[in-house]
Design a protein around this motif. Sequence first.
Motif, mmCIF file in Angstrom:
data_model
loop_
_atom_site.group_PDB
_atom_site.id
_atom_site.type_symbol
_atom_site.label_atom_id
_atom_site.label_comp_id
_atom_site.label_asym_id
_atom_site.label_seq_id
_atom_site.Cartn_x
_atom_site.Cartn_y
_atom_site.Cartn_z
ATOM 1 N N UNK A 193 0.850 -1.190 0.000
ATOM 2 C CA UNK A 193 0.000 0.000 0.000
ATOM 3 C C UNK A 193 0.886 1.240 0.000
ATOM 4 N N UNK A 194 0.471 2.246 -0.735
ATOM 5 C CA UNK A 194 1.155 3.534 -0.703
ATOM 6 C C UNK A 194 0.101 4.628 -0.598
ATOM 7 N N UNK A 195 0.173 5.383 0.502
ATOM 8 C CA UNK A 195 -0.785 6.460 0.753
ATOM 9 C C UNK A 195 -0.092 7.811 0.676
ATOM 10 N N UNK A 196 -0.854 8.821 0.284
ATOM 11 C CA UNK A 196 -0.372 10.194 0.252
ATOM 12 C C UNK A 196 -1.337 11.074 1.041
ATOM 13 N N UNK A 197 -0.780 12.096 1.665
ATOM 14 C CA UNK A 197 -1.611 13.070 2.366
ATOM 15 C C UNK A 197 -1.982 14.196 1.407
ATOM 16 N N UNK A 198 -3.270 14.442 1.290
ATOM 17 C CA UNK A 198 -3.783 15.486 0.397
ATOM 18 C C UNK A 198 -4.518 16.523 1.228
ATOM 19 N N UNK A 199 -4.225 17.788 0.998
ATOM 20 C CA UNK A 199 -4.919 18.882 1.681
ATOM 21 C C UNK A 199 -6.038 19.402 0.785
ATOM 22 N N UNK A 200 -7.226 19.494 1.340
ATOM 23 C CA UNK A 200 -8.377 20.003 0.594
ATOM 24 C C UNK A 200 -8.987 21.188 1.335
ATOM 25 N N UNK B 72 -7.976 24.193 5.924
ATOM 26 C CA UNK B 72 -7.644 23.087 5.028
ATOM 27 C C UNK B 72 -7.725 21.784 5.806
ATOM 28 N N UNK B 73 -8.306 20.782 5.201
ATOM 29 C CA UNK B 73 -8.380 19.479 5.831
ATOM 30 C C UNK B 73 -7.399 18.518 5.167
ATOM 31 N N UNK B 74 -6.858 17.640 5.983
ATOM 32 C CA UNK B 74 -5.974 16.608 5.461
ATOM 33 C C UNK B 74 -6.732 15.293 5.331
#
Length: 318
Positions: free
Chosen positions: A10-17, A24-26
């Motif tokens: 698994x490879x996850x990334x943190x995205x800010x929206x 901003x939410x992560x």
Amino acid sequence: MELIELDRVTRSFTVRTKAGRWRRERRQVRAVDDLSFTVRAGECVGYLGPNGAGKSTTIKMLTGILVPSSGRLRVAGVDPARERVALARRIGVVFGHRTTLWWDLPLRDSFELVRRLYRIPPARYAANLARCVELLSLGDLLDTPVRQLSLGQRMRGDLAAALLHDPRVLYLDEPTIGLDVVSKNRVREFLREVNAAGTTVLLTTHDLTDIEQLCDRVMVIDHGRVVYDGDLPGLHLAGRSERTLVVDLVEEQPPIDLPGVRVVRTEGSRQYLAFPAEQSAAPLVAAVAERFPLRDLSVREPAIEDVIARMYARVPIG
């Protein structure tokens, strides 16, 4: 033996929206989700999927550029993230949209720098260079600066550079993108030779002709998961994919009515006939030519995105 092994990777990334005017939410996005597969030594595998499916993330983990968030990953007996130097001596990488050659140096000097970088013994380097130069027709280009090479010539140079140190695994990302027909055929012929000599190849591409001519096995990935693993005819069956015969008639005719053929549309004397992708086009071409005088005809291959879309329409995933 398995040369590439992924076990629940698994490879996850943190995205800010954006969540309001100032906040901003992560959130975590999984580019690769619980991915498991193996590739045996000597295989040539097509690794397919639409944009954003997780192909590039997988390749980056296989080359040690990215570290998996979880799971186990081995390539040629080493952990890519922890043993990058050892891995670099065992793999070759070619990206169709970028070059590993030195832009202002003659091609010959770029190859010499590769020799020094990988510390290739002189005799082995000379033999490998001679083989690549012959198979890729690079003899007249060795003294030409890379910036003066055409796209097809540069791609052949990149392929040679990736193979000078005898890698056990070759990763190819869109190796024929933007090439003309002649250059594509030359690259494909070379890759067949390389694979036949024992190099394991993992190929990502949107060109199904690359897959048809080079690969015995196809894996399709979408949303970070393998949704198909088998041969190309099986993929076409799973996706109910269609090829299109474009027929230019001498005179305008009513829609052509033939068994197993669907008229997609007509444009004056031109008609677009869809037929199952796993079937040969030859009987259809013969039937049309027997009934109507022709100006021209051509066969269009299905886009991999269309194949996958049909698979999802038929079998819900999740």
